[in-house]
Motif scaffolding. Structure first.
Motif, PDB file in Angstrom:
ATOM      1  N   SER A 190      38.441  31.485  43.437  1.00  0.00           N
ATOM      2  CA  SER A 190      39.638  30.503  43.208  1.00  0.00           C
ATOM      3  C   SER A 190      39.509  29.593  43.925  1.00  0.00           C
ATOM      4  CB  SER A 190      40.946  31.598  42.948  1.00  0.00           C
ATOM      5  OG  SER A 190      41.054  32.602  42.175  1.00  0.00           O
ATOM      6  N   MET A 218      36.733  26.952  43.055  1.00  0.00           N
ATOM      7  CA  MET A 218      37.060  26.182  41.989  1.00  0.00           C
ATOM      8  C   MET A 218      38.086  25.187  42.129  1.00  0.00           C
ATOM      9  SD  MET A 218      38.851  27.194  38.341  1.00  0.00           S
ATOM     10  CE  MET A 218      40.370  27.023  39.327  1.00  0.00           C
ATOM     11  N   LEU A 277      35.461  29.279  37.369  1.00  0.00           N
ATOM     12  CA  LEU A 277      36.452  29.927  36.477  1.00  0.00           C
ATOM     13  C   LEU A 277      36.166  31.210  35.563  1.00  0.00           C
ATOM     14  CD1 LEU A 277      39.511  29.796  35.659  1.00  0.00           C
ATOM     15  CD2 LEU A 277      38.918  28.335  33.793  1.00  0.00           C
ATOM     16  N   THR A 279      35.821  34.249  37.971  1.00  0.00           N
ATOM     17  CA  THR A 279      37.073  34.744  38.513  1.00  0.00           C
ATOM     18  C   THR A 279      37.662  35.576  37.239  1.00  0.00           C
ATOM     19  OG1 THR A 279      37.587  32.827  39.789  1.00  0.00           O
ATOM     20  CG2 THR A 279      39.339  33.981  39.314  1.00  0.00           C
ATOM     21  N   PHE A 305      46.010  26.250  37.548  1.00  0.00           N
ATOM     22  CA  PHE A 305      45.365  27.342  37.689  1.00  0.00           C
ATOM     23  C   PHE A 305      46.203  28.711  37.771  1.00  0.00           C
ATOM     24  CE2 PHE A 305      43.616  30.452  40.584  1.00  0.00           C
ATOM     25  CZ  PHE A 305      42.253  30.941  39.699  1.00  0.00           C
TER      26      PHE A 305
END
Length: 686
Positions: free
Chosen positions: A294, A297, A569, A572, A661
Motif C-alpha cells: 500500500s 503504491m 494495487l 494488495t 485508496f
C-alpha cells in the motif's frame, strides 16, 4: 493411468476450488499483460520519429526489471495460499491410493493449464492494450500515431520466457511442499494453524527502534542530495521494521488487549482475539505485506502524478529564456568585451532575418567550478580530496561567480563592493553566514541576496546545490580561474572549467519558429567560429527544443508510475482476498463448535467484524503513517526535478491518493468480510 485422466482431474480440482483459482489466474493474466506492455513500450514501440522518444523508452525500460522481479516474488508468495488450501485434498487422494508420483503428475497438469491460460490470455490482452498505451505515450510526447496494431517478436519472447520460468519455480515449490509431507499431515494441514506465539518484546522493541531511526532520517535531512541517497536506506529500514512490528508487535498488542478484562471478556472480542493470537505470526506477515505494498503504491502514484503536473514549471525553471547562447575561450580573451562582437553580431543578424527583436535579454559573464562545502568553507581542490578519501558527494556544490558590473546591469541596482567583499545566494544548499571562506582565497565579508543574481537554468534541476557569488570585478574571477588551472595541472586532471559569456533572450514567435531560429543560430555561430579560427567554444539551448526532453522524462515516469501503482494495487487486493478466504476456511470449524454450544449467528457476525476491524485497517493506518514521515524526503527529491509549488501540490496529490485508496480499501474490506462470513457460516446452517 492415462494423461487425459490427470488433465481431467486437474480441471475438476481447479473448478471446485474456483474461489481460490479464479482470482489467482486473473492476477497472473494481469501480470503477464503488464509485463508485455512495458516490454513493448521499451523495445517494440516506434518512438524514433518523436523528440524525446528515446528518453521514454529508457525510463520505461527500468520498469521491465521491476515488474519482472515483483511478478516472481508476488506470484510465488500468493501461490502458498493455494497450496495450503489444497493439501487436505491431496492427502485424501494419497490415502485413497494415489501415490505421490501420481500427485506430481496432477500438479504438473494443473500448473501447465494455469500457465498456458495465463500466458496466452495475458499476451492477447497485452497486445490489445499495448496499442492504447503506445497512443497514450505518444499523446504525452505531442506526436501522432495510427491505429494499426504491431506485434513485436522480442517482447513476446521475453514475456513467455520470464513467466515460464516463474511458473516452473512455482511448480518446484508446490512439488516440494507436497512431497515433504505425510498423508496424515496433509489431511490436518487446514486445522494445524500456527502455534500460539510467545510475546517477543525484544523483536518488537528492535522493530520500533529501526522505525524510529528511519523516521528520524526522513524528517531531519535538509540537503536534497543527501535525501536522494538516504531514501533507499530508509525504505529498507521501514520494510524490516514493519515486518518486525506486525509480527512481534501485533502479538504483544493482542496479549495486552487480552489482559484488559473489560475488552477481552466480551463475546465478539473474546473469540476474535483468541483466534488472532493463535495464528498471529502468519497473520502479521500478511498484514505487513499489505502495508508495504500500500505504501509503495501511494508513494509511486503520488510522486509521479506530482512530477507530471509540474512539467511546465520544470521547463520554465530549466529554460528561463527561449534562447540561451554560451561562448567560452581563454581567460584574458574571454573578458575582452570586443572579442565576442562578431558572435553577438551573428545572433542579431539571424534575428533580423526573422523579424525578431530580443526580449528580456540578459548578457553577463560567468565562471562555474565544482567544489565541496565543509561547514562554512568552500573547498576547491576536489582532486586532492578524492585522493585522500575526504571527498563527500553529499556535500558537493557548484560555485557560479559573476562580476558586480554584470549584476548591477541585470538587477538595475548600483551596488559597490570593496576589496574582500562579495554578495552570494545559495540554491538547494544550507549556507547563511555573513562571511564566505573559499580555499586559497581566505575569508570574504559576505551579504546574502534575496534572489539569484542570474537565472537558475541548470541549477534548477541540478542534483547538487549551487552557490552564486558576485565579486568586485573580473580580476577576482581570473584569479580563481588561474588557481583551477594550477589544480588541474598539478593533478593531471585535463582542462579547467572554461569562462563563459552568456546571452539569453526571449522571442515573440511560436515554438516552431523558435526551433528554426535556434537551428540557424547554431549554424551561423559555427560558421563564425570556423572563419575567425580563434578557438571559441559555443553552446546553444532552446526552450522549445528542450521541452521534448523534460516532457518525455516526466511523461515516462508518470506512465511507469501508473503501471507500477496498478501492479502494487493488484498485489494488495489479492493478498487481502486470500488472507480473508484462507482464514475463513480455518475458522469454519471453530465457529461451528461455538454455534453448537449456543453462539448465535448475530454474535458470530459481530465477532467476525471485531476480528477483521481489529487488524484489517491497521495496514491502512500504518501506510498513512509511513507516507507522512516519508513526505519530507519525497518532497526534497522531487524538488530536484521540479520547482515552484511542488510541496503544496505534492500535499494535495498525496492526500487525494490516500483518500481514493482508502475508499477502495473499504470496498475490498466489505467484499472480503462478506465472503469470510459466508465461508464461516456455510457448514453451520441450522
Amino acid at each position: 493411468m492415462k494423461g487425459g485422466f490427470y488433465l481431467k482431474l486437474a480441471r475438476n480440482g481447479m473448478s471446485k476450488n474456483r474461489k481460490l483459482y479464479v482470482p489467482y489466474i486473473l492476477t497472473c493474466i494481469c501480470m503477464v499483460m503488464m509485463f508485455y506492455i512495458v516490454c513493448y513500450l521499451a523495445m517494440g514501440a516506434d518512438f524514433r520519429e518523436v523528440y524525446g522518444g528515446e528518453m521514454v523508452q529508457m525510463v520505461i525500460g527500468f520498469g521491465v526489471s521491476v515488474i519482472g522481479v515483483f511478478s516472481l516474488i508476488f506470484l510465488y508468495y500468493t501461490n502458498s495460499f493455494l497450496i495450503r488450501r489444497r493439501q487436505k485434498e491431496f492427502g485424501l487422494y494419497n490415502i485413497l491410493g494415489m501415490g505421490k508420483r501420481s500427485l506430481v503428475k496432477l500438479l504438473v497438469c494443473e500448473n501447465l493449464i494455469l500457465s498456458a491460460v495465463s500466458i496466452a490470455a495475458g499476451l492477447v490482452l497485452g497486445i490489445l492494450f499495448s496499442k492504447l498505451a503506445e497512443m497514450a505515450a505518444m499523446k504525452m510526447l505531442g506526436g501522432e500515431i495510427g491505429f494499426d496494431i504491431h506485434v513485436a517478436a522480442a517482447p513476446v519472447l521475453y514475456t513467455i520466457a520470464l513467466f515460464l520460468l516463474i511458473f516452473m519455480l512455482i511448480m518446484v515449490r508446490m512439488l516440494y511442499a507436497i512431497l515433504r509431507l505425510r498423508p496424515v499431515e496433509m489431511l490436518k494441514s487446514e486445522s494445524a494453524g500456527e502455534k500460539p506465539p510467545k510475546t517477543n518484546w525484544a523483536l518488537a522493541l528492535i522493530g520500533l527502534a529501526i522505525m524510529a531511526v528511519a523516521y528520524y532520517l526522513a524528517v531531519s535531512i535538509e540537503d536534497p542530495m543527501t535525501a536522494m541517497l538516504t531514501f533507499f536506506i530508509a525504505v529498507i529500514m521501514v520494510i524490516v521494521a514493519t515486518y518486525l512490528l506486525f509480527i512481534a508487535g501485533s502479538v504483544a498488542l493482542c496479549r495486552t488487549l487480552q489482559k484488559n478484562k473489560k475488552y477481552y471478556y466480551k463475546t465478539n472480542h473474546f473469540v476474535s482475539l483468541s483466534s488472532m493470537i493463535y495464528r498471529m505470526k502468519r497473520n502479521g506477515a500478511g498484514l505487513a505485506s499489505i502495508c508495504i505494498l500500500s505504501t509503495m503504491m501511494l508513494v509511486t502514484i503520488s510522486s509521479t502524478v506530482c512530477l507530471y503536473a509540474q512539467n511546465e514549471n520544470a521547463i520554465n525553471a530549466r529554460y528561463p529564456h527561449d534562447i540561451s547562447v554560451r561562448l567560452s575561450a581563454g581567460g584574458g580573451m574571454m573578458f575582452d568585451s570586443g572579442a565576442m562582437d562578431s558572435y553577438f553580431g551573428a545572433v542579431d543578424e539571424v534575428l533580423a532575418e526573422y523579424g525578431q527583436t530580443p526580449e528580456n535579454a540578459e548578457q553577463y559573464r560567468s565562471y562555474t567550478i565544482s567544489a565541496m562545502q565543509s561547514g562554512e568553507k568552500i573547498l576547491l581542490d576536489i582532486y586532492g580530496l578524492d585522493e585522500t578519501g575526504d571527498w563527500d558527494y553529499t556535500k558537493a556544490v557548484s560555485v557560479n561567480i559573476i562580476p558586480l558590473e554584470d549584476y548591477n546591469r541585470l538587477s538595475g541596482e548600483d551596488r559597490e563592493l570593496a576589496e574582500g567583499e562579495v554578495l552570494y545566494y545559495p540554491h538547494n544548499m544550507n549556507y547563511d553566514g555573513d562571511t564566505l571562506s573559499m580555499e586559497h582565497f581566505g575569508t570574504w565579508k559576505a551579504e546574502r541576496l534575496k534572489s539569484s543574481p542570474i537565472s537558475l537554468e541548470d541549477a534548477a534541476v541540478d542534483m547538487i546545490g549551487t552557490l552564486f557569488v558576485v565579486v568586485r570585478d573580473t580580476s577576482v574571477i581570473d584569479e580563481v580561474y588561474q588557481y583551477e588551472i594550477e589544480l588541474t595541472e598539478k593533478n593531471n586532471a585535463g582542462y579547467a572549467q572554461p569562462l563563459f559569456q552568456c546571452y539569453d533572450f526571449d522571442l515573440g514567435c511560436d515554438e516552431d519558429t523558435q526551433i528554426e531560429i535556434y537551428n540557424d543560430l547554431y549554424e551561423r555561430i559555427a560558421q563564425t567560429a570556423e572563419e575567425s579560427q580563434d578557438q571559441v567554444s559555443y553552446m546553444l539551448e532552446s526552450r522549445a527544443q528542450g521541452r521534448g526532453d523534460i516532457t518525455a522524462l516526466y511523461g515516462a515516469l508518470f506512465f511507469l508510475g501508473m503501471l507500477l501503482g496498478a501492479v502494487f494495487l493488484f498485489g494488495t487486493v489479492l493478498i487481502i482476498y486470500y488472507k480473508q478466504i484462507s482464514e475463513g476456511y480455518e475458522d469454519q470449524g471453530r465457529f461451528g463448535i461455538l454455534m453448537k454450544v449456543g453462539m448465535t449467528r448475530r454474535e458470530v457476525k459481530k465477532s467476525i467484524n471485531s476480528q477483521v476491524l481489529t487488524v484489517f485497517f491497521l495496514p491502512l493506518l500504518v501506510a498513512g503513517l509511513h507516507l507522512g514521515f516519508a513526505f519530507p524526503l519525497i518532497s526534497k527529491i522531487l524538488g530536484l526535478m521540479a520547482t515552484g509549488g511542488t510541496v503544496k501540490l505534492l500535499i494535495n496529490v498525496t492526500i487525494g491518493c490516500y483518500l481514493i485508496f482508502a475508499f477502495f480499501y473499504v470496498v475490498v474490506y466489505m467484499v472480503t468480510s462478506k465472503n469470510y462470513y459466508i465461508i464461516v457460516n456455510s457448514s453451520n446452517k441450522k
